[in-house]
Design a protein around this motif. Sequence first.
Motif, PDB file in Angstrom:
ATOM      1  N   GLY A  41       0.796  -1.226   0.000  1.00  0.00           N
ATOM      2  CA  GLY A  41       0.000   0.000   0.000  1.00  0.00           C
ATOM      3  C   GLY A  41       0.824   1.268   0.000  1.00  0.00           C
ATOM      4  N   GLY A  43       2.255   2.709  -2.419  1.00  0.00           N
ATOM      5  CA  GLY A  43       2.007   3.552  -3.595  1.00  0.00           C
ATOM      6  C   GLY A  43       2.895   3.204  -4.779  1.00  0.00           C
ATOM      7  N   LYS A  44       3.582   2.062  -4.720  1.00  0.00           N
ATOM      8  CA  LYS A  44       4.498   1.684  -5.811  1.00  0.00           C
ATOM      9  C   LYS A  44       3.735   1.458  -7.112  1.00  0.00           C
ATOM     10  N   SER A  45       2.710   0.598  -7.039  1.00  0.00           N
ATOM     11  CA  SER A  45       1.974   0.278  -8.282  1.00  0.00           C
ATOM     12  C   SER A  45       1.323   1.535  -8.834  1.00  0.00           C
ATOM     13  N   THR A  46       0.775   2.360  -7.960  1.00  0.00           N
ATOM     14  CA  THR A  46       0.141   3.601  -8.412  1.00  0.00           C
ATOM     15  C   THR A  46       1.153   4.460  -9.167  1.00  0.00           C
ATOM     16  N   HIS A 189       9.187  -6.631  -3.060  1.00  0.00           N
ATOM     17  CA  HIS A 189       9.113  -6.748  -1.601  1.00  0.00           C
ATOM     18  C   HIS A 189      10.274  -7.589  -1.102  1.00  0.00           C
TER      19      HIS A 189
HETATM   20  N1  LIG Z   1      -8.105   2.243  -7.978  1.00  0.00           N
HETATM   21  C1  LIG Z   1      -7.986   2.509  -6.675  1.00  0.00           C
HETATM   22  N2  LIG Z   1      -9.032   2.988  -5.962  1.00  0.00           N
HETATM   23  C2  LIG Z   1      -8.908   3.256  -4.653  1.00  0.00           C
HETATM   24  N3  LIG Z   1      -7.782   3.083  -3.936  1.00  0.00           N
HETATM   25  C3  LIG Z   1      -6.710   2.591  -4.583  1.00  0.00           C
HETATM   26  C4  LIG Z   1      -6.755   2.279  -5.981  1.00  0.00           C
HETATM   27  N4  LIG Z   1      -5.528   1.821  -6.341  1.00  0.00           N
HETATM   28  C5  LIG Z   1      -4.763   1.836  -5.234  1.00  0.00           C
HETATM   29  N5  LIG Z   1      -5.471   2.298  -4.175  1.00  0.00           N
HETATM   30  C6  LIG Z   1      -4.958   2.499  -2.819  1.00  0.00           C
HETATM   31  O1  LIG Z   1      -3.809   3.313  -2.894  1.00  0.00           O
HETATM   32  C7  LIG Z   1      -2.815   2.893  -1.967  1.00  0.00           C
HETATM   33  C8  LIG Z   1      -1.526   2.583  -2.695  1.00  0.00           C
HETATM   34  O2  LIG Z   1      -1.696   1.384  -3.444  1.00  0.00           O
HETATM   35  P1  LIG Z   1      -0.583   0.762  -4.398  1.00  0.00           P
HETATM   36  O3  LIG Z   1      -1.193  -0.441  -5.035  1.00  0.00           O
HETATM   37  O4  LIG Z   1      -0.040   1.819  -5.272  1.00  0.00           O
HETATM   38  O5  LIG Z   1       0.543   0.345  -3.363  1.00  0.00           O
HETATM   39  P2  LIG Z   1       1.756  -0.665  -3.554  1.00  0.00           P
HETATM   40  O6  LIG Z   1       2.927  -0.012  -2.916  1.00  0.00           O
HETATM   41  O7  LIG Z   1       1.880  -1.049  -4.979  1.00  0.00           O
HETATM   42  O8  LIG Z   1       1.288  -1.871  -2.685  1.00  0.00           O
HETATM   43  P3  LIG Z   1       1.460  -3.441  -2.932  1.00  0.00           P
HETATM   44  O9  LIG Z   1       2.904  -3.722  -2.748  1.00  0.00           O
HETATM   45  O10 LIG Z   1       0.607  -4.033  -1.870  1.00  0.00           O
HETATM   46  O11 LIG Z   1       0.964  -3.708  -4.325  1.00  0.00           O
HETATM   47  C9  LIG Z   1      -3.420   1.715  -1.232  1.00  0.00           C
HETATM   48  O12 LIG Z   1      -3.996   2.201  -0.040  1.00  0.00           O
HETATM   49  C10 LIG Z   1      -4.481   1.210  -2.184  1.00  0.00           C
HETATM   50  O13 LIG Z   1      -5.512   0.583  -1.459  1.00  0.00           O
END
Ligand SMILES: Nc1ncnc2c1ncn2[C@@H]1O[C@H](COP(=O)(O)OP(=O)(O)OP(=O)(O)O)[C@@H](O)[C@H]1O
Length: 302
Positions: A41, A43-46, A189
């Motif tokens: 969570g 924010g990497k994927s975002t 991770h």
């Molecule tokens: N489409 C969306 N709508 C609402 N919230 C979202 C959406 N996409 C991501 N989030 C939220 O944004 C935050 C960042 O998510 P993200 O997937 O970017 O994290 P991450 O670092 O990639 O995590 P992970 O390693 O678990 O994949 C999280 O709280 C997630 O629930």
Amino acid sequence: MADGRIVVSGLTKRYGTLAAVADLSFTVEPGRVTGFLGPNGAGKSTTLRIALGLSRPTSGTATINGSPYRALREPARQVGAVLEASCAHPGRSGRDHLRVICAAAGLPAHRTDEVLAVVGLSPAARRRVKGYSLGMLQRLGIAAALLGDPRVLILDEPANGLDPEGIHWLRALLRTLAGQGRTVLVSSHLLAEMQLLADDVVIIAGGRLVRQGPVADVVTVAAQPPLRIRAPQADALTRALAAAGAAVTAGPDGALRATGIDAPTVARTALAAALEIHELTPEAPDLERAFLDLTAGRAEVR
Ligand SMILES: Nc1ncnc2c1ncn2[C@@H]1O[C@H](COP(=O)(O)OP(=O)(O)OP(=O)(O)O)[C@@H](O)[C@H]1O
């Protein structure tokens, strides 16, 4: 002119009241393998999705070769990405899967066999994807990313599903690609593996930048390594070090392990108390500990 840089600048992405990414800025340089780390969570994927034009930022920018992804000409020749391991049609062979991508992106078909060789999949090229292991799917994903011979590579969790031999192979491949002057951004991770794979790391937590720099610097700065200490008067030394602010525990072998104190302070404290020290060794710093130290309190699952 392609500079090979990925530049994230003041990037914010809100979902309702949640800031998935908040005013995030960092630069990824060519010729190096950069690890993108953060707890679930973070924010990497975002961030990666915005960099690849799959999602729009609320504010701020992410550019590759100086342009937002959507403004790149022939993006497949500039950027290769693997966001998910298994997006191939299960009934197709690996080779056919790549040929379809080649055709769609306007790339020459001969690239298919070249990239299959690069990722070591040539022997399985004509087998159906549904028979591939997770490691083979990872290789196929990387092969697809390489089809356009791009300067910039963005790989989401490429080590996932690889056995130790596969990780060794991935490490060699990423080093080769960076050695060719490419920009290689790898999220993971698998922190211990990132310590092996990456030259630089960008660590984020809670959508914000925590630290960026060469792996060795981040590890050293972030984690004051615990010290292993042997002393004949261990109890007295433990009390003296605790008075100096250290946390000291005794191991089963009689050695002490001190944290929150550096080696010169241990030596001075022992000298002041007229206590001998027979061993004073820093434990090898590691990224796992640095990561946990740096993201402590911000690693809540979101
Ligand atoms: N489409 C969306 N709508 C609402 N919230 C979202 C959406 N996409 C991501 N989030 C939220 O944004 C935050 C960042 O998510 P993200 O997937 O970017 O994290 P991450 O670092 O990639 O995590 P992970 O390693 O678990 O994949 C999280 O709280 C997630 O629930």
